[in-house]
Design a protein around this motif. Sequence first.
Motif, mmCIF file in Angstrom:
data_model
loop_
_atom_site.group_PDB
_atom_site.id
_atom_site.type_symbol
_atom_site.label_atom_id
_atom_site.label_comp_id
_atom_site.label_asym_id
_atom_site.label_seq_id
_atom_site.Cartn_x
_atom_site.Cartn_y
_atom_site.Cartn_z
ATOM 1 N N GLN A 77 2.239 -0.254 -4.948
ATOM 2 C CA GLN A 77 3.407 -1.114 -4.766
ATOM 3 C C GLN A 77 4.677 -0.295 -4.565
ATOM 4 O O GLN A 77 5.556 -0.677 -3.807
ATOM 5 C CB GLN A 77 3.544 -2.067 -5.957
ATOM 6 C CG GLN A 77 2.512 -3.192 -5.937
ATOM 7 C CD GLN A 77 2.491 -3.981 -7.227
ATOM 8 O OE1 GLN A 77 1.788 -3.643 -8.172
ATOM 9 N NE2 GLN A 77 3.267 -5.042 -7.266
ATOM 10 N N ASN A 78 4.784 0.814 -5.289
ATOM 11 C CA ASN A 78 5.888 1.746 -5.074
ATOM 12 C C ASN A 78 5.343 2.956 -4.322
ATOM 13 O O ASN A 78 4.781 3.872 -4.929
ATOM 14 C CB ASN A 78 6.499 2.174 -6.404
ATOM 15 C CG ASN A 78 7.618 3.187 -6.232
ATOM 16 O OD1 ASN A 78 8.063 3.459 -5.115
ATOM 17 N ND2 ASN A 78 8.077 3.760 -7.332
ATOM 18 N N TYR A 118 -2.868 3.669 -17.813
ATOM 19 C CA TYR A 118 -2.021 2.755 -17.056
ATOM 20 C C TYR A 118 -0.587 3.265 -17.078
ATOM 21 O O TYR A 118 -0.003 3.467 -18.151
ATOM 22 C CB TYR A 118 -2.090 1.346 -17.653
ATOM 23 C CG TYR A 118 -1.057 0.393 -17.092
ATOM 24 C CD1 TYR A 118 -1.126 -0.045 -15.763
ATOM 25 C CD2 TYR A 118 -0.004 -0.066 -17.877
ATOM 26 C CE1 TYR A 118 -0.178 -0.906 -15.240
ATOM 27 C CE2 TYR A 118 0.946 -0.937 -17.366
ATOM 28 C CZ TYR A 118 0.849 -1.356 -16.046
ATOM 29 O OH TYR A 118 1.799 -2.204 -15.529
ATOM 30 N N ALA A 119 -0.022 3.495 -15.888
ATOM 31 C CA ALA A 119 1.357 3.957 -15.781
ATOM 32 C C ALA A 119 2.271 2.736 -15.762
ATOM 33 O O ALA A 119 2.322 2.004 -14.767
ATOM 34 C CB ALA A 119 1.540 4.788 -14.520
ATOM 35 N N GLU A 120 2.979 2.519 -16.870
ATOM 36 C CA GLU A 120 3.856 1.352 -16.960
ATOM 37 C C GLU A 120 5.095 1.523 -16.087
ATOM 38 O O GLU A 120 5.561 0.583 -15.449
ATOM 39 C CB GLU A 120 4.264 1.124 -18.415
ATOM 40 C CG GLU A 120 5.139 -0.091 -18.618
ATOM 41 C CD GLU A 120 5.467 -0.320 -20.084
ATOM 42 O OE1 GLU A 120 6.086 -1.355 -20.384
ATOM 43 O OE2 GLU A 120 5.106 0.526 -20.919
ATOM 44 N N ASP A 121 5.638 2.725 -16.064
ATOM 45 C CA ASP A 121 6.810 3.024 -15.250
ATOM 46 C C ASP A 121 6.818 4.526 -14.960
ATOM 47 O O ASP A 121 5.761 5.174 -15.039
ATOM 48 C CB ASP A 121 8.110 2.568 -15.946
ATOM 49 C CG ASP A 121 8.189 3.033 -17.393
ATOM 50 O OD1 ASP A 121 7.724 4.164 -17.675
ATOM 51 O OD2 ASP A 121 8.702 2.289 -18.241
ATOM 52 N N LEU A 122 7.974 5.064 -14.673
ATOM 53 C CA LEU A 122 8.058 6.478 -14.307
ATOM 54 C C LEU A 122 8.198 7.417 -15.499
ATOM 55 O O LEU A 122 8.449 8.611 -15.322
ATOM 56 C CB LEU A 122 9.237 6.693 -13.350
ATOM 57 C CG LEU A 122 9.139 5.945 -12.016
ATOM 58 C CD1 LEU A 122 10.357 6.227 -11.160
ATOM 59 C CD2 LEU A 122 7.860 6.316 -11.284
ATOM 60 N N GLN A 123 8.007 6.880 -16.695
ATOM 61 C CA GLN A 123 8.048 7.770 -17.860
ATOM 62 C C GLN A 123 7.030 7.426 -18.940
ATOM 63 O O GLN A 123 6.756 8.251 -19.806
ATOM 64 C CB GLN A 123 9.440 7.760 -18.485
ATOM 65 C CG GLN A 123 9.884 6.425 -19.058
ATOM 66 C CD GLN A 123 11.264 6.492 -19.685
ATOM 67 O OE1 GLN A 123 11.935 7.532 -19.602
ATOM 68 N NE2 GLN A 123 11.686 5.411 -20.309
ATOM 69 N N LEU A 161 -6.993 -1.457 -16.785
ATOM 70 C CA LEU A 161 -6.140 -1.717 -17.946
ATOM 71 C C LEU A 161 -4.733 -2.021 -17.455
ATOM 72 O O LEU A 161 -4.251 -1.397 -16.496
ATOM 73 C CB LEU A 161 -6.123 -0.488 -18.865
ATOM 74 C CG LEU A 161 -5.004 -0.397 -19.913
ATOM 75 C CD1 LEU A 161 -5.255 -1.386 -21.052
ATOM 76 C CD2 LEU A 161 -4.901 1.031 -20.447
ATOM 77 N N LEU A 162 -4.085 -2.994 -18.112
ATOM 78 C CA LEU A 162 -2.684 -3.292 -17.827
ATOM 79 C C LEU A 162 -2.025 -3.751 -19.116
ATOM 80 O O LEU A 162 -2.620 -4.528 -19.888
ATOM 81 C CB LEU A 162 -2.557 -4.378 -16.748
ATOM 82 C CG LEU A 162 -1.149 -4.705 -16.235
ATOM 83 C CD1 LEU A 162 -1.209 -5.078 -14.751
ATOM 84 C CD2 LEU A 162 -0.511 -5.860 -17.006
ATOM 85 N N ARG A 198 -3.065 -6.317 -10.584
ATOM 86 C CA ARG A 198 -1.831 -6.169 -9.815
ATOM 87 C C ARG A 198 -0.784 -7.074 -10.469
ATOM 88 O O ARG A 198 -1.044 -8.270 -10.673
ATOM 89 C CB ARG A 198 -2.033 -6.563 -8.355
ATOM 90 C CG ARG A 198 -0.736 -6.559 -7.532
ATOM 91 C CD ARG A 198 -0.972 -7.039 -6.109
ATOM 92 N NE ARG A 198 0.284 -7.242 -5.397
ATOM 93 C CZ ARG A 198 0.883 -6.328 -4.649
ATOM 94 N NH1 ARG A 198 0.341 -5.142 -4.494
ATOM 95 N NH2 ARG A 198 2.031 -6.592 -4.049
ATOM 96 N N ARG A 199 0.346 -6.508 -10.811
ATOM 97 C CA ARG A 199 1.412 -7.309 -11.420
ATOM 98 C C ARG A 199 2.561 -7.489 -10.442
ATOM 99 O O ARG A 199 3.060 -6.524 -9.869
ATOM 100 C CB ARG A 199 1.929 -6.639 -12.703
ATOM 101 C CG ARG A 199 2.977 -7.487 -13.430
ATOM 102 C CD ARG A 199 3.386 -6.857 -14.742
ATOM 103 N NE ARG A 199 4.205 -5.666 -14.563
ATOM 104 C CZ ARG A 199 5.528 -5.683 -14.357
ATOM 105 N NH1 ARG A 199 6.179 -6.836 -14.273
ATOM 106 N NH2 ARG A 199 6.189 -4.539 -14.217
ATOM 107 N N GLU A 200 2.965 -8.747 -10.266
ATOM 108 C CA GLU A 200 4.119 -9.080 -9.437
ATOM 109 C C GLU A 200 5.091 -9.868 -10.303
ATOM 110 O O GLU A 200 4.895 -11.056 -10.544
ATOM 111 C CB GLU A 200 3.697 -9.894 -8.212
ATOM 112 C CG GLU A 200 2.772 -9.134 -7.268
ATOM 113 C CD GLU A 200 2.345 -9.954 -6.062
ATOM 114 O OE1 GLU A 200 2.731 -11.147 -5.997
ATOM 115 O OE2 GLU A 200 1.632 -9.428 -5.198
#
Length: 324
Positions: A77-78, A118-123, A161-162, A198-200
């Motif tokens: 997505q990114n 699972y990468a939640e964000d960039l950190q 996993l999410l 996939r999360r939107e």
Amino acid sequence: MKFLNLIFFFLFCAISGQNVLPLDTLKLKEARDMLADDYGNLYIYKNKDFSFTKYDSLGKQIGKMMLTVPYKVQTVQNPLNVPLFSENAQEMKFVDQNMNEIQRLDFKQKFGFIRMAYAEDLQQLWLLDDSTKRLIQYNFRNDTTINSYPFDISFEDLMDLLVYESKVYILTRKHIRVYNLKFEKLFEAPLENGKRFRRENDMILVVANNFISKYDPGKGMVTVFEDPDAQIVDKNILSYFEIKGNKLYLYSLEKVKKARQQKQLENQTEPPPPSTEKQVEKTEGKPDQDTVEKSSDNTLEKLIEDISEIQSAGVEKGVEKPIN
């Protein structure tokens, strides 16, 4: 087509002397997975040679990675930061829009055996550690463990996993399960051949081999796209994608939504079939015409008899009355 009319079909013929790769020669039959980012770029992962290739919407190759072990692509997505996890290598890597590696995380030095990441964000990462049966919230920017939760579930058939808003979504080969961080199960439903989440925004989707389902807390799993003949399906914010017959098709989300609503409307407005039972009951309850006529005749005869008796009684009284 069972679902809706084909919007358009990505098919380009090879032109002599031009360096353009048509999509019909991408050897899609060897693709293990396909993903589409929100800019219309396509990512093809092949398990045969562990290659991960990015193409634009015209089929032109943008970048390619040759991996040495299997990797699971979490999301594209990114496109500036695409995370890939390898259980075999016990590492996660991030690649940029040109498929160049920009960061690698080695879990062997700090954790036990990580089954899924699972990468939640960039950190921040969420890690399922099989050796300690714990769910770990890990800040990889400053190399610190934020939280650790007991999470004693089966890791054998884990697919994805999410973690979102204190809920843990687990996808296995045959089920989807939702837990809170206290390891209390909130939801479970059978789901065959699920591949990834996939999360939107607030919407949680499950991408499977030939369908895409949405998690609805009130209704459970709701199918939003399906084609039994598809080999691989995916979506971005505008369209659904599918590989079928080694060709790539694209469908508008809006067209699919309208077709589904129209079908539901037709099912609701379709008149129910006439009930034979009611007709039979009505027929059985209807009095026989001869009986009605006979009853009417008897009533008339009785009325005539009553009138005759009254008249006779009046005549007799009139005769017996003395004359002054």
